[in-house]
Write a protein that holds these residues in place. Structure first.
Motif, PDB file in Angstrom:
ATOM      1  N   TRP A   1       0.842  -1.203   0.000  1.00  0.00           N
ATOM      2  CA  TRP A   1       0.000   0.000   0.000  1.00  0.00           C
ATOM      3  C   TRP A   1       0.876   1.251   0.000  1.00  0.00           C
ATOM      4  CZ3 TRP A   1      -0.615   4.116   3.382  1.00  0.00           C
ATOM      5  CH2 TRP A   1      -1.743   4.925   3.146  1.00  0.00           C
ATOM      6  N   LEU A   2       1.969   1.226   0.784  1.00  0.00           N
ATOM      7  CA  LEU A   2       2.886   2.361   0.798  1.00  0.00           C
ATOM      8  C   LEU A   2       3.550   2.528  -0.576  1.00  0.00           C
ATOM      9  CD1 LEU A   2       4.597   1.924   4.290  1.00  0.00           C
ATOM     10  CD2 LEU A   2       3.052   3.770   3.595  1.00  0.00           C
TER      11      LEU A   2
ATOM     12  N   PHE B   1       1.913   7.004  -6.653  1.00  0.00           N
ATOM     13  CA  PHE B   1       0.990   8.127  -6.865  1.00  0.00           C
ATOM     14  C   PHE B   1       1.739   9.459  -6.752  1.00  0.00           C
ATOM     15  CE2 PHE B   1      -2.075  11.311  -5.536  1.00  0.00           C
ATOM     16  CZ  PHE B   1      -3.160  11.064  -6.373  1.00  0.00           C
TER      17      PHE B   1
ATOM     18  N   SER C   1       2.221   1.810  -3.424  1.00  0.00           N
ATOM     19  CA  SER C   1       1.218   2.426  -4.299  1.00  0.00           C
ATOM     20  C   SER C   1       1.138   3.923  -4.035  1.00  0.00           C
ATOM     21  CB  SER C   1      -0.150   1.775  -4.085  1.00  0.00           C
ATOM     22  OG  SER C   1      -0.123   0.407  -4.459  1.00  0.00           O
ATOM     23  N   GLY C   2       1.242   4.309  -2.753  1.00  0.00           N
ATOM     24  CA  GLY C   2       1.238   5.728  -2.412  1.00  0.00           C
ATOM     25  C   GLY C   2       2.441   6.450  -2.988  1.00  0.00           C
TER      26      GLY C   2
END
Length: 329
Positions: free
Chosen positions: A269-270, A276, A272-273
């Motif tokens: 998840w990090l 972004f 993916s951040g």
């Protein structure tokens, strides 16, 4: 592990090219293949339903290449992912021992195949180096942080006396891979359309063999891309389509990582951040605009649907597909 020592036969190699509405660039690439010494046994051109004169250009090279030319025109644009999947399928069916993948916006250094063949007796998944459009040495991020699912930007760029570095990623702009690995991994996943497909494929290959990037310049980019010079590294311009797929396809990476026990939810998840944020920086500092963020959010939204798809399955190994009487695609 490494391949057993053997003599490399250039005729056993196939160059598989994916093109779409860039006949001028394709012409330069095919011209460079005409100049190659040695030449591959086959050249496969996958045309993603181009609307320009690509068909005529390809046919004009049929008697000039010094290699058997196979031309496949897709019924629709399947993206780079679909094109490389089809190119690898065709090359494999031709009986090719080695498959050299490349986009249409590069040209081959005349002795490029000889340089790659020098490493073929030792390794089965090989990435060469390339010059950028301005002649500078292009740095490719050849290692992934698997828990985060993103490239490691500070992986060492230099080479020691061995002349290679181990990698756990891949780039379809120059991937040189043996049919044994293709049969074990399967074909590239066309569902990606564009982006992350080669990274995942290279990672899957590195789980089957010692994958390496070698200190050999074998390609040269022929298309200029706007960049932000960060000193040691460069950040290239992108497009709205790329922004969408960069985020959407994180869901496919997640599926593949889960399939192989490599998925770490919090760190992924990090990652993916961070992806972004990187795309926001690309917008502002390379493309010098702020419009385009909606494509990132659309990608995230559609990626959530893919991530929840309980029917999702990875691409099957070619050996398994053949034994079960199933098509590889």
């Amino acid at each position: 592990m490494t391949a057993q020592a053997s003599t490399f036969d250039p005729a056993s190699a196939t160059i598989a090219i994916v093109t779409y509405n860039r006949s001028g660039l394709l012409t330069r690439l095919l011209d460079s293949i005409v100049q190659m010494d040695p030449k591959p046994g086959h050249v496969v051109v996958i045309d993603n339903a181009s609307s320009d004169d690509t068909t005529e250009v390809v046919e004009g090279f049929r008697d000039r290449l010094g290699a058997t030319l196979v031309y496949r025109r897709m019924e629709r644009n399947t993206g780079g992912s679909g094109g490389f999947s089809e190119g690898m399928r065709v090359a494999h069916e031709l009986g090719s021992e080695w498959i050299w993948l490349m986009d249409d916006d590069v040209e081959v250094i005349p002795d490029g195949l000889a340089k790659m063949g020098k490493w073929a007796p030792r390794f089965k998944s090989i990435q060469g180096r390339r010059y950028d459009y301005d002649g500078s040495e292009f740095y490719w991020q050849y290692r992934l942080s698997i828990p985060f699912g993103i490239p490691i930007p500070f992986a060492p760029a230099g080479f020691d006396s061995s002349g290679y570095r181990e990698m756990n990623s891949g780039c379809f702009e120059g991937m040189f891979i043996h049919r044994d690995i293709v049969e074990q991994v399967g074909l590239p996943d066309p569902r990606f359309f564009i982006y992350w497909d080669d990274s995942v494929y290279g990672w899957l290959a590195s789980r089957r063999t010692t994958a390496v990037i070698v200190n050999e310049f074998v390609l040269r980019r022929t298309r200029e891309i706007r960049q932000w010079d960060m000193g040691i590294r460069h950040l290239n311009a992108s497009s709205d389509a790329y922004r969408y797929y960069i985020m959407r396809n994180r869901a496919y990476i997640r599926h593949y990582f889960k399939q192989h026990g490599a998925y770490r939810p919090v760190r992924f998840w990090l990652g993916s951040g961070l992806t972004f944020v990187k795309e926001l920086i690309r917008l502002v500092f390379v493309e010098r605009k702020v419009r385009g963020t909606s494509n990132l959010f659309r990608g995230i939204r559609d990626g959530r649907k893919i991530a929840k798809d309980a029917s999702w399955r990875p691409m099957p190994p070619l050996t398994a597909a053949a034994s079960e009487g199933q098509p590889a695609l």
